[in-house]
Design a protein around this motif. Structure first.
Motif, PDB file in Angstrom:
ATOM      1  N   UNK A 182       1.110  -1.260  -0.397  1.00 56.32           N
ATOM      2  CA  UNK A 182      -0.460   0.025   0.016  1.00 56.32           C
ATOM      3  C   UNK A 182       1.085   1.398  -0.002  1.00 56.32           C
ATOM      4  N   UNK A 183       1.338   2.062  -1.060  1.00 56.08           N
ATOM      5  CA  UNK A 183       1.501   3.242  -1.264  1.00 56.08           C
ATOM      6  C   UNK A 183       1.076   4.769  -1.463  1.00 56.08           C
ATOM      7  N   UNK A 184       1.106   5.329  -0.093  1.00 60.38           N
ATOM      8  CA  UNK A 184       0.294   6.636   0.188  1.00 60.38           C
ATOM      9  C   UNK A 184       1.215   7.832  -0.033  1.00 60.38           C
ATOM     10  N   UNK A 185       0.244   8.605  -0.529  1.00 60.09           N
ATOM     11  CA  UNK A 185       1.404   9.649  -1.501  1.00 60.09           C
ATOM     12  C   UNK A 185       0.310  10.950  -1.031  1.00 60.09           C
ATOM     13  N   UNK A 186       1.020  12.186  -0.807  1.00 60.91           N
ATOM     14  CA  UNK A 186      -0.028  13.443  -0.355  1.00 60.91           C
ATOM     15  C   UNK A 186      -0.293  14.649  -1.266  1.00 60.91           C
ATOM     16  N   UNK A 187      -0.721  15.615  -1.581  1.00 62.29           N
ATOM     17  CA  UNK A 187      -0.458  17.394  -1.722  1.00 62.29           C
ATOM     18  C   UNK A 187      -0.785  18.306  -0.810  1.00 62.29           C
ATOM     19  N   UNK A 188      -0.002  19.176  -1.556  1.00 60.22           N
ATOM     20  CA  UNK A 188       0.275  20.472  -0.933  1.00 60.22           C
ATOM     21  C   UNK A 188      -0.764  20.747   0.468  1.00 60.22           C
ATOM     22  N   UNK A 189      -2.000  20.048   0.126  1.00 60.67           N
ATOM     23  CA  UNK A 189      -3.011  20.652   1.727  1.00 60.67           C
ATOM     24  C   UNK A 189      -2.451  19.628   2.666  1.00 60.67           C
ATOM     25  N   UNK A 190      -2.207  18.481   2.529  1.00 65.55           N
ATOM     26  CA  UNK A 190      -1.296  17.700   3.370  1.00 65.55           C
ATOM     27  C   UNK A 190      -3.126  16.094   2.739  1.00 65.55           C
ATOM     28  N   UNK A 191      -3.638  16.192   2.033  1.00 66.37           N
ATOM     29  CA  UNK A 191      -4.991  15.506   0.920  1.00 66.37           C
ATOM     30  C   UNK A 191      -4.083  13.981   0.677  1.00 66.37           C
TER      31      UNK A 191
END
Length: 485
Positions: A182-191
């Motif tokens: 399971x690979x998690x990434x985030x955006x500039x807003x932390x989503x």
């Protein structure tokens, strides 16, 4: 002296802040420090006119994470000296700067942590098949940890491709290369977003930052092709179980001694042949014997594998005081001298004769003789050189001859002869067991060649006299290099 309150601000926007976190962050009497201003909470504070500092400049000037943690501690303690301080971090459980701060906290300074929604909580909440139990690591720290493939793992802060690659290589030592991750990434807003990738592709993703994380599943032994020490212990426990293997269940410490000796010699053979594949295979057989004996003892309530590892770790620490203590040892000789002195002290040995008596009777006769001779040599009760020791061999051989001509039992004199031969080996820095092993191999090789020559001559070895066989033997001996005798 003022205190420090560590506030968990999670890895998303301000909606993830607890009421206690909001109250602490908006307290006008406290200095606010964010580990990084690259966080949605930084904008939330700025929108409310709440001033804060960050450690972002330390990231730019620190050579590595250890240096960053050290610099962060100095900065934080300096700020906390003047006023009550809030230190806002995404996840206290995996924050290296907080771990360093705990270790450097001055006496009298208080540190409190306000819990919150961790990055691990966010990641696991997104998984439809989230594991019931998971072991959490920061990716940098994980690379030096011993882990079990039977546990689910969550690695946070996969901040770069290099970091992801190092973690992948460690995971692939025990997990299949195509294990689902399971690979998690985030955006500039932390989503956060989640997708599944094969383990081999962990370091082949488009981007990495402080929000990147991964979760590997717990894989039982039957689903893996590589195994660790815990797996070996589990296998042996299963074999010795009431419904296990009849042969394994009936073994005792005594019945296994022959196997332990055989496996040690087979490993020695693999080393001498520089056969790497057989080295790790044979060393595994030796390790099996250790685990076998430990499991038998566990079932009898006498000791277990943790007692075995505890005993050897304690011994290595106690006898390496130049590494784990204040003793000095700049050479291998000094290390051995320290080791011997510590060993004598622990066993209450006060004389050189006691040191000789302390040599294990479980050793082979030649190894025991070698060790006893080394004890004598420490007080200079020794031959000056190998040639002098060789003269003793001739002397002892003559005494054996006398016993034979006089019809006396030669056993004691034969022992003296062997003891003298061991002395020669020791002074030449040759292991007597290995020397004899080599000679035995040479005998077998020469005998095989002699037998083949006899067969090629159309004869049968069983029908030849000793003198006739000697002709073929000498022919093979002459064909050998001169240094092989």
């Amino acid at each position: 002296m003022h205190g420090i309150t560590v506030v968990t601000i999670s890895t998303g926007d301000a909606s993830l802040l607890t009421q206690a976190a909001v109250a602490a962050l908006t307290d006008p009497a406290r200095t606010r420090v964010l580990r990084t201003a690259r966080h949605p909470v930084a904008a939330w504070l700025a929108a409310r006119g709440l001033a804060f500092a960050s450690l972002d400049d330390l990231y730019e000037h620190s050579e590595d994470f250890d240096a960053l943690a050290e610099a962060a501690v100095k900065r934080l303690l300096a700020l906390a000296h003047d006023s009550e301080m809030i230190y806002a971090v995404p996840d206290p459980a995996t924050d290296a700067t907080l771990a360093a701060l705990r270790g450097a906290l001055p006496r009298g300074m208080k540190l409190a942590v306000l819990a919150g929604v961790s990055h691990a909580d966010r990641c696991l909440a997104m998984m439809d098949d989230a594991p019931a139990g998971v072991r959490l690591y920061a990716a940098e720290a994980f690379q030096s940890e011993r882990v079990s493939p039977c546990e689910a793992l969550l690695l946070t802060e996969l901040h770069s491709r290099a970091c992801a690659g190092a973690c992948k290589l460690k995971l692939m030592r025990l997990l299949p290369e195509d294990a689902p991750v399971a690979f998690f990434t985030g955006d500039a807003n932390g989503a956060l977003s989640l997708r599944t990738v094969p383990l081999y592709a962990l370091d082949r993703q488009p981007a990495y930052d402080h929000l990147t994380a991964c979760c590997t599943p717990a894989l039982p032994m039957a689903q893996r092709k590589r195994f660790d020490m815990d797996d070996l212990v589990a296998v042996m426990a299963r074999l010795r179980a009431p419904d296990g293997c009849p042969w394994d269940r009936e073994q005792t410490h005594e019945s296994l001694l022959t196997y332990l000796l055989e496996e040690c010699y087979e490993y020695i053979g693999a080393v001498r042949e520089a056969d790497v594949d057989h080295m790790y295979d044979e060393l595994g057989d030796v390790l099996l014997q250790v685990v076998f004996h430990a499991e038998i003892a566990r079932q009898h309530g006498t000791f277990d594998i943790e007692d075995v590892t505890t005993a050897i770790v304690q011994k290595m620490v106690e006898r390496h005081t130049h590494i784990f203590g204040a003793a000095k040892a700049d050479t291998a000789a000094q290390v051995l001298s320290n080791w011997d002195a510590i060993k004598r002290s622990q066993r209450g040995i006060t004389t050189h004769a006691q040191a000789m008596e302390d040599v294990s009777g479980g050793l082979s006769a030649t190894m025991r003789a070698d060790k006893v001779q080394r004890k004598a040599a420490k007080v200079k009760f020794d031959f000056p050189d190998a040639l002098s020791a060789l003269a003793k061999v001739y002397e002892e051989a003559d005494e054996v001859r006398q016993c034979l001509t006089q019809g006396e039992d030669p056993e004691m004199e034969l022992g003296d002869l062997l003891f003298a031969a061991v002395n020669v080996c020791r002074l030449l820095k040759k292991n007597p067991d290995i020397a004899l092993f080599s000679s035995t191999d040479k005998f077998i090789d020469r005998f095989r060649k002699m037998e083949n020559s006899i067969r090629k001559a159309g004869k049968s070895i069983e029908h030849l006299t000793l003198s006739e066989m000697d002709v073929y033997w000498e022919a093979e001996k002459q064909a050998q290099p001169t240094n092989e005798g």
